[in-house]
Design a protein around this motif. Structure first.
Motif, PDB file in Angstrom:
ATOM      1  N   LYS A  54       0.837  -1.202   0.000  1.00  9.93           N
ATOM      2  CA  LYS A  54       0.000   0.000   0.000  1.00  9.93           C
ATOM      3  C   LYS A  54       0.875   1.256   0.000  1.00  9.93           C
ATOM      4  CE  LYS A  54      -4.039  -2.056   0.350  1.00  9.93           C
ATOM      5  NZ  LYS A  54      -5.045  -1.994  -0.725  1.00  9.93           N
ATOM      6  N   PHE A  55       0.373   2.307  -0.652  1.00 11.10           N
ATOM      7  CA  PHE A  55       1.092   3.581  -0.662  1.00 11.10           C
ATOM      8  C   PHE A  55       1.192   4.118   0.752  1.00 11.10           C
ATOM      9  CE2 PHE A  55       1.142   8.249  -0.986  1.00 11.10           C
ATOM     10  CZ  PHE A  55       2.292   8.412  -1.743  1.00 11.10           C
ATOM     11  N   ASP A  56       2.390   4.576   1.125  1.00 17.07           N
ATOM     12  CA  ASP A  56       2.654   5.011   2.492  1.00 17.07           C
ATOM     13  C   ASP A  56       2.839   6.523   2.540  1.00 17.07           C
ATOM     14  OD1 ASP A  56       3.548   5.469   5.052  1.00 17.07           O
ATOM     15  OD2 ASP A  56       5.054   3.872   5.040  1.00 17.07           O
ATOM     16  N   PRO A  57       1.804   7.274   2.950  1.00 15.97           N
ATOM     17  CA  PRO A  57       1.927   8.734   3.013  1.00 15.97           C
ATOM     18  C   PRO A  57       3.024   9.199   3.965  1.00 15.97           C
ATOM     19  CG  PRO A  57      -0.374   8.065   3.159  1.00 15.97           C
ATOM     20  CD  PRO A  57       0.443   6.828   3.311  1.00 15.97           C
ATOM     21  N   ASN A  58       3.306   8.419   5.010  1.00 18.55           N
ATOM     22  CA  ASN A  58       4.340   8.793   5.959  1.00 18.55           C
ATOM     23  C   ASN A  58       5.714   8.753   5.288  1.00 18.55           C
ATOM     24  OD1 ASN A  58       6.488   7.759   8.092  1.00 18.55           O
ATOM     25  ND2 ASN A  58       4.947   8.936   9.217  1.00 18.55           N
ATOM     26  N   ALA A  59       6.013   7.653   4.583  1.00 20.93           N
ATOM     27  CA  ALA A  59       7.285   7.549   3.867  1.00 20.93           C
ATOM     28  C   ALA A  59       7.359   8.575   2.744  1.00 20.93           C
ATOM     29  CB  ALA A  59       7.453   6.137   3.315  1.00 20.93           C
ATOM     30  N   ASP A  60       6.220   8.870   2.123  1.00 17.32           N
ATOM     31  CA  ASP A  60       6.183   9.869   1.056  1.00 17.32           C
ATOM     32  C   ASP A  60       6.592  11.242   1.587  1.00 17.32           C
ATOM     33  OD1 ASP A  60       5.434  10.998  -1.559  1.00 17.32           O
ATOM     34  OD2 ASP A  60       3.715  11.838  -0.481  1.00 17.32           O
ATOM     35  N   SER A  61       6.009  11.655   2.700  1.00 23.65           N
ATOM     36  CA  SER A  61       6.330  12.975   3.243  1.00 23.65           C
ATOM     37  C   SER A  61       7.760  13.011   3.778  1.00 23.65           C
ATOM     38  CB  SER A  61       5.339  13.375   4.339  1.00 23.65           C
ATOM     39  OG  SER A  61       5.397  12.480   5.438  1.00 23.65           O
ATOM     40  N   TYR A  62       8.236  11.869   4.308  1.00 28.17           N
ATOM     41  CA  TYR A  62       9.627  11.794   4.756  1.00 28.17           C
ATOM     42  C   TYR A  62      10.574  12.034   3.587  1.00 28.17           C
ATOM     43  CZ  TYR A  62      13.973   9.759   6.526  1.00 28.17           C
ATOM     44  OH  TYR A  62      15.280   9.554   6.885  1.00 28.17           O
ATOM     45  N   GLY A  63      10.298  11.425   2.440  1.00 25.32           N
ATOM     46  CA  GLY A  63      11.143  11.607   1.268  1.00 25.32           C
ATOM     47  C   GLY A  63      11.073  13.003   0.689  1.00 25.32           C
ATOM     48  N   ARG A  64       9.918  13.649   0.794  1.00 22.47           N
ATOM     49  CA  ARG A  64       9.763  14.990   0.231  1.00 22.47           C
ATOM     50  C   ARG A  64      10.533  16.060   1.011  1.00 22.47           C
ATOM     51  NH1 ARG A  64       5.586  15.690  -3.511  1.00 22.47           N
ATOM     52  NH2 ARG A  64       4.336  13.814  -3.857  1.00 22.47           N
ATOM     53  N   TYR A  65      10.863  15.770   2.253  1.00 24.25           N
ATOM     54  CA  TYR A  65      11.549  16.754   3.098  1.00 24.25           C
ATOM     55  C   TYR A  65      12.836  17.263   2.456  1.00 24.25           C
ATOM     56  CZ  TYR A  65      13.873  18.710   7.245  1.00 24.25           C
ATOM     57  OH  TYR A  65      14.520  19.530   8.141  1.00 24.25           O
ATOM     58  N   GLY A  66      13.546  16.357   1.784  1.00 25.96           N
ATOM     59  CA  GLY A  66      14.843  16.738   1.234  1.00 25.96           C
ATOM     60  C   GLY A  66      14.779  17.896   0.265  1.00 25.96           C
ATOM     61  N   ALA A  67      13.767  17.874  -0.609  1.00 33.60           N
ATOM     62  CA  ALA A  67      13.649  18.920  -1.624  1.00 33.60           C
ATOM     63  C   ALA A  67      13.012  20.188  -1.079  1.00 33.60           C
ATOM     64  CB  ALA A  67      12.842  18.403  -2.817  1.00 33.60           C
ATOM     65  N   THR A  68      12.213  20.076  -0.010  1.00 30.74           N
ATOM     66  CA  THR A  68      11.574  21.273   0.526  1.00 30.74           C
ATOM     67  C   THR A  68      12.436  21.999   1.543  1.00 30.74           C
ATOM     68  OG1 THR A  68      10.480  20.058   2.337  1.00 30.74           O
ATOM     69  CG2 THR A  68       9.285  20.234   0.244  1.00 30.74           C
ATOM     70  N   GLN A 100      15.710  26.350  -7.158  1.00 35.49           N
ATOM     71  CA  GLN A 100      16.608  25.762  -6.171  1.00 35.49           C
ATOM     72  C   GLN A 100      17.739  24.989  -6.840  1.00 35.49           C
ATOM     73  OE1 GLN A 100      16.752  26.243  -2.827  1.00 35.49           O
ATOM     74  NE2 GLN A 100      18.648  25.050  -2.957  1.00 35.49           N
ATOM     75  N   VAL A 101      17.434  24.253  -7.903  1.00 38.70           N
ATOM     76  CA  VAL A 101      18.481  23.536  -8.635  1.00 38.70           C
ATOM     77  C   VAL A 101      19.513  24.524  -9.173  1.00 38.70           C
ATOM     78  CG1 VAL A 101      18.982  22.090 -10.649  1.00 38.70           C
ATOM     79  CG2 VAL A 101      16.990  21.584  -9.215  1.00 38.70           C
ATOM     80  N   LYS A 102      19.046  25.623  -9.726  1.00 37.80           N
ATOM     81  CA  LYS A 102      19.972  26.636 -10.249  1.00 37.80           C
ATOM     82  C   LYS A 102      20.791  27.259  -9.120  1.00 37.80           C
ATOM     83  CE  LYS A 102      20.233  30.546 -13.460  1.00 37.80           C
ATOM     84  NZ  LYS A 102      21.304  31.220 -12.709  1.00 37.80           N
ATOM     85  N   LEU A 243      28.799  10.883   2.017  1.00 35.59           N
ATOM     86  CA  LEU A 243      27.508  11.012   1.331  1.00 35.59           C
ATOM     87  C   LEU A 243      26.371  11.147   2.332  1.00 35.59           C
ATOM     88  CD1 LEU A 243      25.530  10.806  -1.065  1.00 35.59           C
ATOM     89  CD2 LEU A 243      25.770   8.317  -0.933  1.00 35.59           C
ATOM     90  N   VAL A 244      25.598  12.220   2.182  1.00 33.94           N
ATOM     91  CA  VAL A 244      24.368  12.360   2.961  1.00 33.94           C
ATOM     92  C   VAL A 244      23.207  12.651   2.024  1.00 33.94           C
ATOM     93  CG1 VAL A 244      25.553  13.127   5.048  1.00 33.94           C
ATOM     94  CG2 VAL A 244      24.699  14.830   3.423  1.00 33.94           C
ATOM     95  N   HIS A 245      22.018  12.327   2.494  1.00 33.24           N
ATOM     96  CA  HIS A 245      20.788  12.511   1.724  1.00 33.24           C
ATOM     97  C   HIS A 245      19.999  13.676   2.309  1.00 33.24           C
ATOM     98  CE1 HIS A 245      22.076   8.445   0.851  1.00 33.24           C
ATOM     99  NE2 HIS A 245      21.235   8.390  -0.171  1.00 33.24           N
ATOM    100  N   THR A 246      19.435  14.482   1.449  1.00 33.05           N
ATOM    101  CA  THR A 246      18.734  15.673   1.937  1.00 33.05           C
ATOM    102  C   THR A 246      17.550  15.333   2.827  1.00 33.05           C
ATOM    103  OG1 THR A 246      17.412  15.761  -0.092  1.00 33.05           O
ATOM    104  CG2 THR A 246      19.427  17.090  -0.025  1.00 33.05           C
ATOM    105  N   HIS A 247      16.960  14.143   2.647  1.00 26.34           N
ATOM    106  CA  HIS A 247      15.808  13.779   3.474  1.00 26.34           C
ATOM    107  C   HIS A 247      16.210  13.043   4.750  1.00 26.34           C
ATOM    108  CE1 HIS A 247      16.521  10.395   0.751  1.00 26.34           C
ATOM    109  NE2 HIS A 247      15.860   9.600   1.573  1.00 26.34           N
ATOM    110  N   CYS A 248      17.507  12.754   4.914  1.00 24.63           N
ATOM    111  CA  CYS A 248      17.980  12.083   6.127  1.00 24.63           C
ATOM    112  C   CYS A 248      18.839  13.057   6.942  1.00 24.63           C
ATOM    113  CB  CYS A 248      18.748  10.815   5.757  1.00 24.63           C
ATOM    114  SG  CYS A 248      19.231   9.807   7.180  1.00 24.63           S
ATOM    115  N   TYR A 249      20.112  13.244   6.574  1.00 20.69           N
ATOM    116  CA  TYR A 249      20.952  14.171   7.315  1.00 20.69           C
ATOM    117  C   TYR A 249      20.792  15.621   6.860  1.00 20.69           C
ATOM    118  CZ  TYR A 249      23.603  11.077  10.415  1.00 20.69           C
ATOM    119  OH  TYR A 249      23.984  10.233  11.426  1.00 20.69           O
ATOM    120  N   GLY A 250      19.792  15.884   6.050  1.00 24.80           N
ATOM    121  CA  GLY A 250      19.406  17.266   5.807  1.00 24.80           C
ATOM    122  C   GLY A 250      18.592  17.828   6.958  1.00 24.80           C
TER     123      GLY A 250
END
Length: 287
Positions: A54-68, A100-102, A243-250
């Motif tokens: 099943k789609f996991d909204p919790n994991a989804d929002s956790y992953g989105r943190y990096g870009a926001t 942000q990419v720029k 190596l760090v990930h923006t959604h983890c050690y960000g």
């Protein structure tokens, strides 16, 4: 049809040293990645996946943190230390948040193509989709940053059977999908050649914190110990990736540790703080 011909390999000289005769290069990396709409990170803070896929909204929002949020904090951390990094960037981010990419590119960091989205792993894509996403990612990042990316690291660092040939055809100079040795080497295909700069995975925030349950302070300590001992092994030329990930050690709890390592390395004469692009330049000049 997939090719079965193996590439010709040209190894680094046995006496390769980094500029100034140094034996240790340190590369700071940030995984600035997102998932396709309707897909989510397979890793979430709850730990227990939902049943039945099943789609996991919790994991989804956790992953989105990096870009926001996470990417901005890590950019500040590197700026404070005065260190440049390789930024593994999902191609779709150039569509969702081009400003942000720029800004990342304009800050002097080396943008590395990291696939179109994190769930689109080349090894599970069709040949047509693999080629399409390489082209789309490359075009997106070039359009936003004004510079065509020269380096590629696949989502999960997991290339498809002929991904390297497609990267050559799309003008890439180097890739970091292999873990098979310490030093760069050339892969020569019928289509041309590409430099492999193997990825060192010992200092990775996701495995460090989620697989092994270690603290940010241990992240700093493990790196510090490794740096001391690799510097002492004068005849062993190596690359240490941090190596760090923006959604983890960000996040606040981990970003400081990345900053501590950056400050530990900045301005030192006994190590070469660099990027993969500069490593490729030095390696090719040594042949």
């Amino acid at each position: 049809m997939a090719s079965t011909a193996l590439p010709e390999i040209v190894l680094a000289p046995a006496d390769l040293r980094w500029p100034g005769g140094r034996n240790v290069a340190v590369v700071f990396n940030i995984a600035y990645e997102v998932w396709s709409e309707g897909a989510a990170s397979g890793i979430g803070p709850m730990g227990n996946p939902l049943p039945g896929g099943k789609f996991d909204p919790n994991a989804d929002s956790y992953g989105r943190y990096g870009a926001t949020t996470g990417i901005r904090r890590l950019m500040r951390v590197l700026a404070e230390a005065g260190v440049g990094a390789n930024i593994f960037t999902s191609g779709v981010l150039a569509e969702r948040d081009p400003e942000q990419v720029k800004a990342v590119a304009d800050a002097g960091h080396e943008i590395v193509s990291h696939g179109y989205a994190q769930d689109l792993i080349p090894s599970i894509l069709s040949a047509e989709d693999d080629d399409r996403y390489i082209r789309r990612t490359t075009a997106n990042l070039e359009q936003v940053t004004g510079t065509r990316p020269a380096g590629w690291i696949s989502p999960r660092a997991t290339a498809g059977h002929d991904t390297m040939r497609r990267l050559v055809a799309n003008g890439y100079r180097w890739q970091g999908d292999f873990l098979d040795t310490d030093l760069p080497y050339i892969q020569r295909y019928e289509e041309g050649e590409i430099v492999s700069v193997p990825l060192n995975i010992e200092f990775n925030d996701l495995s460090h914190s989620m697989r092994f349950g270690r603290s940010p302070r241990q992240f700093v300590e493990i790196f510090s110990d490794a740096l001391e001992h690799t510097l002492a092994a004068k005849n062993d030329t190596v690359i240490l990736d941090v190596l760090v990930h923006t959604h983890c050690y960000g996040r606040p709890g981990g970003a400081w540790a990345y900053g501590e390592i950056a400050k530990m390395c900045a301005g030192r004469d006994d190590i070469w703080v660099t990027t993969r692009g500069r490593i490729v330049d030095h390696f090719l000049a040594s042949l």
